[in-house]
Each structure stands twice: as C-alpha cells, then as structure tokens.
Write an enzyme that holds these catalytic residues in place. Structure first.
Site, short mmCIF file in Angstrom:
data_model
loop_
_atom_site.label_atom_id
_atom_site.label_comp_id
_atom_site.label_asym_id
_atom_site.label_seq_id
_atom_site.Cartn_x
_atom_site.Cartn_y
_atom_site.Cartn_z
N HIS A 9 0.87 -1.19 0.00
CA HIS A 9 0.00 0.00 0.00
C HIS A 9 0.90 1.24 0.00
O HIS A 9 1.32 1.70 -1.04
CB HIS A 9 -0.93 -0.08 1.21
CG HIS A 9 -2.01 0.95 1.27
ND1 HIS A 9 -2.33 1.78 0.22
CD2 HIS A 9 -2.89 1.28 2.27
CE1 HIS A 9 -3.33 2.57 0.58
NE2 HIS A 9 -3.69 2.29 1.82
N HIS B 21 -2.65 -2.15 -9.62
CA HIS B 21 -3.59 -1.55 -8.69
C HIS B 21 -4.83 -2.42 -8.62
O HIS B 21 -5.23 -3.00 -9.64
CB HIS B 21 -3.96 -0.13 -9.16
CG HIS B 21 -4.56 0.69 -8.09
ND1 HIS B 21 -5.90 0.65 -7.78
CD2 HIS B 21 -4.00 1.57 -7.21
CE1 HIS B 21 -6.13 1.47 -6.78
NE2 HIS B 21 -4.99 2.03 -6.40
N ASP C 4 2.38 5.81 -6.92
CA ASP C 4 3.68 5.75 -6.25
C ASP C 4 4.86 5.71 -7.20
O ASP C 4 6.00 5.88 -6.79
CB ASP C 4 3.74 4.51 -5.34
CG ASP C 4 3.05 4.76 -4.02
OD1 ASP C 4 2.97 5.94 -3.62
OD2 ASP C 4 2.60 3.80 -3.39
N1 ACO Z 1 4.41 -6.40 -11.15
C1 ACO Z 1 4.24 -7.55 -11.85
N2 ACO Z 1 3.07 -8.23 -11.93
C2 ACO Z 1 2.03 -7.70 -11.27
C3 ACO Z 1 2.13 -6.50 -10.53
C4 ACO Z 1 3.37 -5.86 -10.49
N3 ACO Z 1 3.54 -4.71 -9.80
N4 ACO Z 1 0.93 -6.22 -9.97
C5 ACO Z 1 0.11 -7.21 -10.34
N5 ACO Z 1 0.76 -8.12 -11.11
C6 ACO Z 1 0.21 -9.34 -11.68
C7 ACO Z 1 0.14 -10.43 -10.62
O1 ACO Z 1 1.34 -11.19 -10.58
C8 ACO Z 1 -1.06 -11.23 -11.07
O2 ACO Z 1 -0.65 -12.03 -12.16
P1 ACO Z 1 -1.30 -13.48 -12.40
O3 ACO Z 1 -2.77 -13.21 -12.67
O4 ACO Z 1 -0.55 -14.00 -13.56
O5 ACO Z 1 -1.09 -14.23 -11.13
C9 ACO Z 1 -2.01 -10.16 -11.61
O6 ACO Z 1 -1.17 -9.09 -12.04
C10 ACO Z 1 -3.00 -9.66 -10.57
O7 ACO Z 1 -2.26 -9.21 -9.45
P2 ACO Z 1 -2.76 -9.26 -7.94
O8 ACO Z 1 -1.60 -9.11 -7.03
O9 ACO Z 1 -3.64 -10.46 -7.75
O10 ACO Z 1 -3.65 -7.98 -7.90
P3 ACO Z 1 -4.16 -7.29 -6.61
O11 ACO Z 1 -5.31 -6.46 -7.02
O12 ACO Z 1 -4.37 -8.26 -5.52
O13 ACO Z 1 -2.90 -6.38 -6.16
C11 ACO Z 1 -1.39 -4.64 -5.86
C12 ACO Z 1 -2.78 -5.04 -6.38
C13 ACO Z 1 -1.22 -5.16 -4.43
C14 ACO Z 1 -1.28 -3.13 -5.83
C15 ACO Z 1 -0.32 -5.26 -6.77
O14 ACO Z 1 -0.49 -4.77 -8.09
C16 ACO Z 1 1.09 -4.99 -6.28
O15 ACO Z 1 1.58 -5.69 -5.40
N6 ACO Z 1 1.79 -3.94 -6.84
C17 ACO Z 1 3.11 -3.59 -6.42
C18 ACO Z 1 3.05 -2.76 -5.13
C19 ACO Z 1 2.54 -1.36 -5.39
O16 ACO Z 1 2.96 -0.67 -6.29
N7 ACO Z 1 1.62 -0.92 -4.49
C20 ACO Z 1 1.03 0.40 -4.54
C21 ACO Z 1 -0.41 0.31 -4.93
S1 ACO Z 1 -1.12 1.90 -5.14
C22 ACO Z 1 -1.28 2.51 -3.57
O17 ACO Z 1 -1.55 1.83 -2.62
C23 ACO Z 1 -1.04 3.90 -3.45
#
Ligand code: ACO
Length: 375
Positions: free
Chosen positions: A219, A258, A311
C-alpha cells in the site's frame, strides 16, 4: 456453500459520496470534481474542505477553515518527547505512536460523533504534518521547527521539515502531491479507518488504524521501493534487463498494478510531468529516464491491466525535493489525512458495524490431547 471473496475483490462495501473511481477508464473524482481539474485549480486546503464538507468553500468558508487548520499546527511537548525516544524506530511506527499520543492527550477527542470528530479531524490534518516534520528533524539530530502562521499547509510543511522557507515552486509541487494523495475511496487504510469507525471508536483510533494499515509495502510503501529500484538500476540502459529478471523471478515490480485501476492511474500521469520537469531543473534527468525505461519494459503487461500507479513517480519527486526515502510513507499519510477523516465522518453519519465472515476450512472434530501426550 458460500462464495469466498478473497481480499474482498470486487465487493461493494457500502455507498459513498466522497470519491468515485472508474478503474477501467483511469478516472478519479473527489465529490464530483475530476482529479485533473483539482490538480490544476485547487489547493490542498480547498480539497480538504471539499472532502470534509462535500462542496467547494467560498472565500469566507475557506478563510475560516484555513484558520482552524493553522490553529491545529502545534503538537504537545510530550509528543515531541515520544518522537525523540523513538528515534531508532521505523518512521511509520513513530507517526502511529505520536498520532495516538496526540489524540490520547486530547480529552475533547473521545466521542465517536460527527460533532466531535470534525474539529478533531481538522486538527489532526495539521498535526500529522507537524509530527512528520518534527520526526524528520529529530532523526537528523536537529530541533523541531515551529509552524509559521502565514504559510500555506504545503509551504509550512516544507518549512517545518527543512527549517527554511521553500520556493513557491517547491511548495506548489508538494501542494499538488497532497491533493493527488488526499482521497482514494475504500483503499486498505481507509477501509481500516471505516472498520474502526464502525465499532464507534473515536476518530483518533480510526486514524491510527489507517496509519498502521498504510505502512505495508503493498500500500503506502511502494514509492520507497520504487526509488530503491531506480537507485539499484542506476543507468537507463540497464532498466529493461533488470525488470525482465524481476518478472522472471516472479517478483512484482513496485509502483505498478492496482486493485481498482486497470488503466493509467490519473494521479501517476500528473506526477510524471512533475518528475520530468523537476529532474530537468535540478540537473538530474537520469532518474526520470530510468523510470521511463522501466515503464517501457512493463508495456507488455498493460494488456493485463498493469500500469504505473501513483507511487511510481512520487518517490523521484520527493527525492528531488530532498525528502529522504524513509519519509515517503509518512508523506502519503500527510496527504491522505482529509480522505481518512471524511470517511470516518461518513461512517459515523450512518453507522453500521463492519463485520464480514470468513469461511472456515480447518478441522472441526479433533479430540483434546493432554499436554504430556502431544508430539
Ligand atoms: N508487477 C508484476 N506483476 C504484477 C504487478 C506488479 N507490480 N501487480 C500485479 N501483477 C500481476 C500479478 O502477478 C497477477 O498475475 P497473475 O494473474 O498472472 O497471477 C495479476 O497481475 C493480478 O495481481 P494481484 O496481485 O492479484 O492484484 P491485486 O489487485 O491483488 O494487487 C497490488 C494489487 C497489491 C497493488 C499489486 O499490483 C502490487 O503488489 N503492486 C506492487 C506494489 C505497489 O505498487 N503498491 C502500490 C499500490 S497503489 C497505492 O496503494 C497507493
């Protein structure tokens, strides 16, 4: 059999009149106003008023609100002492504890009502900024700086952080950053605040719950991780290989993806231009070029709805302004304060206990084993 909504993905929790997000279109609206309009026209003070009261203030309302914000800028001496004693702790632990102390010492903050929560919430918007600035100073071995009455929220924050009046341009950048971070519907930290409000906890406890939830790298912690990535890559030409390796190793690339946006995060696109211009003016085009190369390397994943989030460029902007990595999550909290307060008040207005179910998947009929017969 019940259906399990892991991570509450896609579950609509309640109605809100505070913010609207269209994740497919990459659109964000605060109380009816598009974020791109607010980014151009509104100050953090106006946006805070808008979020708390539901409409833009007229001149007199804004003057009065600004007076209230300014009156709330100081923090009690015992809170400064707590910050000093926690010098070695994670900045978010310091912020959470100091915020808890501020409301714990405020005997007028205890009732979980809109009448009490609104003035306490307005004070906290200012006090959280003061805590973050004081913490930064103390961690640098410096004395905290008292707030300056004639400065705006953003300019005063930078003044308390660095001990000198910021340029109008730097203050404007921080003002924009705070506007962009001010509200984002039922994100994890706001949800935590609403869960606490749903139990009729006082607003201070709700904000502490939100701060605790913001700390996690999925987050609030992403900007810091992005800046570390930029520094690790070090050279724009190395970005593509670096990202390919991360993806091959099954790691997530910080600053991308996201839960709601499956298109460009509109806040990220606002900060992209700021990072480019600021880098250029400060003689550091390299960070922006690295970020651009990382974006390019991630282009194939757009088809999966993975775009840069807010971010992604925030860390570069903070670093270029001289704000250290460890203060990036606290910066997020300074910006998100009005959104958290608005949601707590909305929850109080039509309160219901928030208590979802968990589907139990463990055993149900184990026999009790006396302690000396256990493995
Ligand atoms: N890099 C690579 N692959 C990604 C990323 C990423 N940053 N984010 C999502 N994916 C992929 C996942 O591996 C998954 O792939 P799959 O379907 O092949 O397994 C798919 O996209 C869905 O991802 P989830 O993690 O299930 O999506 P969720 O909605 O649960 O997570 C989150 C969202 C936590 C923000 C995630 O994208 C992440 O961890 N991002 C990196 C951390 C980040 O930047 N956080 C800031 C968010 S914005 C904020 O809070 C201000």
């Amino acid at each position: 059999m019940s259906s399990v909504g892991t991570g509450l993905k896609g579950i609509v929790l309640d109605e809100t009149r505070i913010a609207f997000i269209d994740g497919e279109a990459g659109k964000l609206v605060y109380r009816g106003y598009n974020i791109h309009d607010l980014a151009v026209h509104a100050t953090f003070e106006e946006v805070s008023y808008l979020l708390l009261y539901g409409a833009l203030p007229n001149r007199e309302q804004l003057r009065d609100f600004d007076r209230q914000l300014k009156a709330g800028r100081t923090i009690p001496e015992p809170v400064i002492e707590i910050i000093q004693r926690m010098n070695a702790a994670h900045p978010m632990d310091v912020l959470r504890t100091a915020c808890s102390a501020v409301v714990g010492l405020d005997e007028n903050s205890r009732e979980a009502t809109v009448d009490v929560g609104l003035p306490v919430g307005i004070r906290l918007i200012s006090q959280v900024a003061t805590i973050v600035a004081a913490m930064h100073r103390i961690r640098q071995g410096l004395d905290p700086v008292s707030p300056r009455e004639e400065l705006s929220h953003a300019a005063n924050f930078l003044y308390m952080l660095f001990g000198h009046e910021p340029t109008a341009e730097d203050a404007q950048i921080i003002d924009l950053d705070l506007v962009l971070h001010a509200e984002h519907s039922s994100n994890a930290s706001t949800f935590a605040a609403r869960v606490a409000a749903g139990t009729a906890a006082d607003i201070g406890s709700c904000i502490v719950a939100a701060i605790a939830t913001l700390k996690g790298p999925l987050h609030g912690g992403a900007a810091e991780a992005v800046q570390k990535t930029v520094e690790e890559i070090g050279d724009p030409q190395k970005a593509i290989d670096y990202i390919e390796e991360k993806i091959k190793a099954g790691e997530k690339v910080m600053g991308f993806g996201h839960r709601v946006y499956k298109n460009e995060d509109p806040r990220g696109s606002e900060l992209r231009g700021v990072a480019r211009e600021l880098g250029h003016k400060r003689g550091n085009d390299q960070w922006f070029q690295i970020l651009q190369e990382v974006e390019r390397a991630m282009e194939p994943y757009r088809a999966k709805g993975i775009y840069p989030n807010v971010d992604f460029y925030a860390g570069a902007v903070y670093s270029l302004l001289g704000i250290p990595d460890e203060q990036f999550i606290p910066m997020f909290a300074v910006g998100r304060m009005p959104g958290w307060v608005a949601h707590v008040l909305e929850q109080y207005r039509d309160n219901v206990l928030i208590r979802p179910l968990l589907e139990y998947t463990g055993p149900r009929h184990l026999r009790w084993t006396p302690i000396d017969q256990r493995n």
